[in-house]
Design a protein around this motif. Sequence first.
Motif, PDB file in Angstrom:
ATOM      1  N   GLN A 122      74.868  40.658  52.552  1.00 49.83           N
ATOM      2  CA  GLN A 122      75.360  41.838  51.843  1.00 49.83           C
ATOM      3  C   GLN A 122      74.162  42.624  51.337  1.00 49.83           C
ATOM      4  O   GLN A 122      73.144  42.045  50.926  1.00 49.83           O
ATOM      5  CB  GLN A 122      76.260  41.430  50.673  1.00 49.83           C
ATOM      6  N   LEU A 123      74.274  43.949  51.353  1.00 53.75           N
ATOM      7  CA  LEU A 123      73.191  44.834  50.939  1.00 53.75           C
ATOM      8  C   LEU A 123      73.766  45.922  50.054  1.00 53.75           C
ATOM      9  O   LEU A 123      74.791  46.524  50.385  1.00 53.75           O
ATOM     10  CB  LEU A 123      72.525  45.447  52.180  1.00 53.75           C
ATOM     11  N   LEU A 124      73.115  46.176  48.902  1.00 56.20           N
ATOM     12  CA  LEU A 124      73.568  47.192  47.956  1.00 56.20           C
ATOM     13  C   LEU A 124      72.382  48.004  47.465  1.00 56.20           C
ATOM     14  O   LEU A 124      71.249  47.515  47.417  1.00 56.20           O
ATOM     15  CB  LEU A 124      74.249  46.535  46.749  1.00 56.20           C
ATOM     16  N   ARG A 125      72.663  49.267  47.050  1.00 55.08           N
ATOM     17  CA  ARG A 125      71.627  50.128  46.482  1.00 55.08           C
ATOM     18  C   ARG A 125      72.189  50.906  45.300  1.00 55.08           C
ATOM     19  O   ARG A 125      73.370  51.235  45.263  1.00 55.08           O
ATOM     20  CB  ARG A 125      71.108  51.121  47.517  1.00 55.08           C
ATOM     21  N   ALA A 126      71.304  51.208  44.364  1.00 56.54           N
ATOM     22  CA  ALA A 126      71.606  52.108  43.252  1.00 56.54           C
ATOM     23  C   ALA A 126      70.286  52.743  42.848  1.00 56.54           C
ATOM     24  O   ALA A 126      69.407  52.070  42.317  1.00 56.54           O
ATOM     25  CB  ALA A 126      72.231  51.370  42.073  1.00 56.54           C
ATOM     26  N   GLY A 127      70.115  54.045  43.134  1.00 56.65           N
ATOM     27  CA  GLY A 127      68.832  54.685  42.875  1.00 56.65           C
ATOM     28  C   GLY A 127      67.745  54.034  43.710  1.00 56.65           C
ATOM     29  O   GLY A 127      67.910  53.800  44.906  1.00 56.65           O
ATOM     30  N   HIS A 128      66.619  53.703  43.064  1.00 60.68           N
ATOM     31  CA  HIS A 128      65.520  53.039  43.767  1.00 60.68           C
ATOM     32  C   HIS A 128      65.714  51.519  43.847  1.00 60.68           C
ATOM     33  O   HIS A 128      64.916  50.833  44.488  1.00 60.68           O
ATOM     34  CB  HIS A 128      64.185  53.345  43.085  1.00 60.68           C
ATOM     35  N   HIS A 129      66.754  50.999  43.203  1.00 66.59           N
ATOM     36  CA  HIS A 129      67.021  49.561  43.206  1.00 66.59           C
ATOM     37  C   HIS A 129      67.805  49.176  44.456  1.00 66.59           C
ATOM     38  O   HIS A 129      68.707  49.893  44.883  1.00 66.59           O
ATOM     39  CB  HIS A 129      67.815  49.148  41.969  1.00 66.59           C
ATOM     40  N   ALA A 130      67.459  48.032  45.021  1.00 65.49           N
ATOM     41  CA  ALA A 130      68.182  47.489  46.169  1.00 65.49           C
ATOM     42  C   ALA A 130      68.363  45.988  45.965  1.00 65.49           C
ATOM     43  O   ALA A 130      67.500  45.320  45.380  1.00 65.49           O
ATOM     44  CB  ALA A 130      67.431  47.760  47.471  1.00 65.49           C
ATOM     45  N   TYR A 131      69.491  45.486  46.435  1.00 67.03           N
ATOM     46  CA  TYR A 131      69.814  44.069  46.311  1.00 67.03           C
ATOM     47  C   TYR A 131      70.345  43.568  47.640  1.00 67.03           C
ATOM     48  O   TYR A 131      71.121  44.246  48.308  1.00 67.03           O
ATOM     49  CB  TYR A 131      70.880  43.846  45.230  1.00 67.03           C
ATOM     50  N   ALA A 132      69.937  42.375  48.024  1.00 62.24           N
ATOM     51  CA  ALA A 132      70.446  41.744  49.238  1.00 62.24           C
ATOM     52  C   ALA A 132      70.814  40.303  48.911  1.00 62.24           C
ATOM     53  O   ALA A 132      70.126  39.643  48.120  1.00 62.24           O
ATOM     54  CB  ALA A 132      69.407  41.786  50.359  1.00 62.24           C
ATOM     55  N   ALA A 133      71.880  39.840  49.522  1.00 58.67           N
ATOM     56  CA  ALA A 133      72.286  38.434  49.387  1.00 58.67           C
ATOM     57  C   ALA A 133      72.499  37.869  50.778  1.00 58.67           C
ATOM     58  O   ALA A 133      73.140  38.493  51.617  1.00 58.67           O
ATOM     59  CB  ALA A 133      73.555  38.310  48.559  1.00 58.67           C
ATOM     60  N   ILE A 134      71.927  36.693  51.001  1.00 56.04           N
ATOM     61  CA  ILE A 134      72.153  35.946  52.235  1.00 56.04           C
ATOM     62  C   ILE A 134      73.013  34.752  51.847  1.00 56.04           C
ATOM     63  O   ILE A 134      72.575  33.866  51.114  1.00 56.04           O
ATOM     64  CB  ILE A 134      70.828  35.485  52.876  1.00 56.04           C
ATOM     65  N   ASP A 171      78.886  18.103  42.370  1.00 55.98           N
ATOM     66  CA  ASP A 171      80.273  18.533  42.186  1.00 55.98           C
ATOM     67  C   ASP A 171      80.399  19.650  41.166  1.00 55.98           C
ATOM     68  O   ASP A 171      81.503  20.124  40.880  1.00 55.98           O
ATOM     69  CB  ASP A 171      81.165  17.347  41.802  1.00 55.98           C
ATOM     70  N   ARG A 172      79.271  20.103  40.602  1.00 56.88           N
ATOM     71  CA  ARG A 172      79.290  21.237  39.675  1.00 56.88           C
ATOM     72  C   ARG A 172      78.615  22.470  40.276  1.00 56.88           C
ATOM     73  O   ARG A 172      78.320  23.434  39.573  1.00 56.88           O
ATOM     74  CB  ARG A 172      78.603  20.864  38.361  1.00 56.88           C
ATOM     75  N   GLU A 173      78.383  22.436  41.580  1.00 57.48           N
ATOM     76  CA  GLU A 173      77.731  23.567  42.223  1.00 57.48           C
ATOM     77  C   GLU A 173      78.632  24.794  42.222  1.00 57.48           C
ATOM     78  O   GLU A 173      79.831  24.706  42.481  1.00 57.48           O
ATOM     79  CB  GLU A 173      77.352  23.221  43.665  1.00 57.48           C
ATOM     80  N   ALA A 174      78.037  25.944  41.953  1.00 56.30           N
ATOM     81  CA  ALA A 174      78.715  27.235  42.083  1.00 56.30           C
ATOM     82  C   ALA A 174      77.828  28.124  42.942  1.00 56.30           C
ATOM     83  O   ALA A 174      76.600  28.095  42.824  1.00 56.30           O
ATOM     84  CB  ALA A 174      78.961  27.861  40.718  1.00 56.30           C
ATOM     85  N   ASP A 175      78.448  28.906  43.821  1.00 49.25           N
ATOM     86  CA  ASP A 175      77.707  29.707  44.793  1.00 49.25           C
ATOM     87  C   ASP A 175      78.101  31.173  44.692  1.00 49.25           C
ATOM     88  O   ASP A 175      79.267  31.506  44.471  1.00 49.25           O
ATOM     89  CB  ASP A 175      77.994  29.208  46.213  1.00 49.25           C
ATOM     90  N   SER A 176      77.128  32.044  44.899  1.00 49.82           N
ATOM     91  CA  SER A 176      77.416  33.476  44.925  1.00 49.82           C
ATOM     92  C   SER A 176      78.349  33.793  46.083  1.00 49.82           C
ATOM     93  O   SER A 176      78.163  33.314  47.198  1.00 49.82           O
ATOM     94  CB  SER A 176      76.120  34.274  45.078  1.00 49.82           C
ATOM     95  N   ALA A 177      79.359  34.630  45.817  1.00 45.92           N
ATOM     96  CA  ALA A 177      80.335  34.991  46.843  1.00 45.92           C
ATOM     97  C   ALA A 177      80.364  36.491  47.100  1.00 45.92           C
ATOM     98  O   ALA A 177      80.796  36.921  48.162  1.00 45.92           O
ATOM     99  CB  ALA A 177      81.727  34.519  46.423  1.00 45.92           C
ATOM    100  N   GLN A 178      79.914  37.310  46.140  1.00 48.56           N
ATOM    101  CA  GLN A 178      79.976  38.760  46.274  1.00 48.56           C
ATOM    102  C   GLN A 178      79.104  39.398  45.200  1.00 48.56           C
ATOM    103  O   GLN A 178      78.967  38.860  44.102  1.00 48.56           O
ATOM    104  CB  GLN A 178      81.422  39.237  46.122  1.00 48.56           C
ATOM    105  N   LEU A 179      78.517  40.556  45.529  1.00 51.39           N
ATOM    106  CA  LEU A 179      77.712  41.324  44.582  1.00 51.39           C
ATOM    107  C   LEU A 179      78.352  42.675  44.344  1.00 51.39           C
ATOM    108  O   LEU A 179      79.027  43.222  45.217  1.00 51.39           O
ATOM    109  CB  LEU A 179      76.290  41.552  45.111  1.00 51.39           C
ATOM    110  N   ALA A 180      78.111  43.237  43.160  1.00 54.76           N
ATOM    111  CA  ALA A 180      78.468  44.615  42.860  1.00 54.76           C
ATOM    112  C   ALA A 180      77.348  45.196  42.009  1.00 54.76           C
ATOM    113  O   ALA A 180      76.771  44.498  41.168  1.00 54.76           O
ATOM    114  CB  ALA A 180      79.803  44.701  42.128  1.00 54.76           C
ATOM    115  N   VAL A 181      77.025  46.467  42.242  1.00 61.88           N
ATOM    116  CA  VAL A 181      75.930  47.104  41.515  1.00 61.88           C
ATOM    117  C   VAL A 181      76.457  48.332  40.802  1.00 61.88           C
ATOM    118  O   VAL A 181      77.302  49.065  41.314  1.00 61.88           O
ATOM    119  CB  VAL A 181      74.758  47.466  42.465  1.00 61.88           C
ATOM    120  N   GLY A 182      75.969  48.531  39.561  1.00 60.63           N
ATOM    121  CA  GLY A 182      76.368  49.683  38.773  1.00 60.63           C
ATOM    122  C   GLY A 182      75.447  50.865  38.991  1.00 60.63           C
ATOM    123  O   GLY A 182      74.357  50.727  39.561  1.00 60.63           O
ATOM    124  N   PRO A 183      75.840  52.050  38.547  1.00 56.78           N
ATOM    125  CA  PRO A 183      75.008  53.247  38.711  1.00 56.78           C
ATOM    126  C   PRO A 183      73.634  53.122  38.051  1.00 56.78           C
ATOM    127  O   PRO A 183      72.681  53.786  38.465  1.00 56.78           O
ATOM    128  CB  PRO A 183      75.836  54.352  38.051  1.00 56.78           C
TER     129      PRO A 183
END
Length: 200
Positions: A122-134, A171-183
């Motif tokens: 997943q790839l997201l942008r807001a202004g000069h900020h960018a985020y990617a998750a594999i 058994d307590r593992e939690a994993d990223s499933a989705q990203l959202a970025v604000g303005p």
Amino acid sequence: TDGGRSWVGIPAPKAELEPTGQSSCVPGRPCVRGLRFADPEVGYAYGSTALYLTTDGGATWTTEPGQADAIEVGDGTALRISHDTQGCPPGCTYQLSTAPVGSVDWTPVTVPGSPLLGNSAQLLRAGHHAYAAIYENPAGGAGSAHATLLTSTDDGRHWTVRPDPCGGSGDREADSAQLAVGPDGSLTVLCRQRVAGGTA
């Protein structure tokens, strides 16, 4: 052009719609899963087996080499996550690249650390900020399924690799499933517990 009150159809790229994930395209046939426009003229249609570019508002599309799992545009640059092989189970090796908007002269971006191996991206942008998750496959065995999180503050020219913010192990593992970025560039991460029928 009027806030969605009326619509005019435009010619589409000659491709099928990608129905599900990375292995769902029929071999040898182009398919697309996403569409991103940088401005009223320049846009990209992309998928696991195809990449198209328009520079005239969608009146015509050109077939470009390669493919894209995600494309985001802003500040005159396009960012892309891609991989080299179709399907690539049990995981793909992803690459990040940048290009000026309207160009497909992609420049690979070096990411610190190990190769970016995962099952989706997943790839997201807001202004000069960018985020990617594999993302990893939570059902794919006993190893950790933590995602790799990448952040950039300079339009994707340089990246910092960060651990999965959801944390935990065993058994307590939690994993990223989705990203959202604000303005404002702030990032929100949806975490999923890695148990049978896990909850967010």
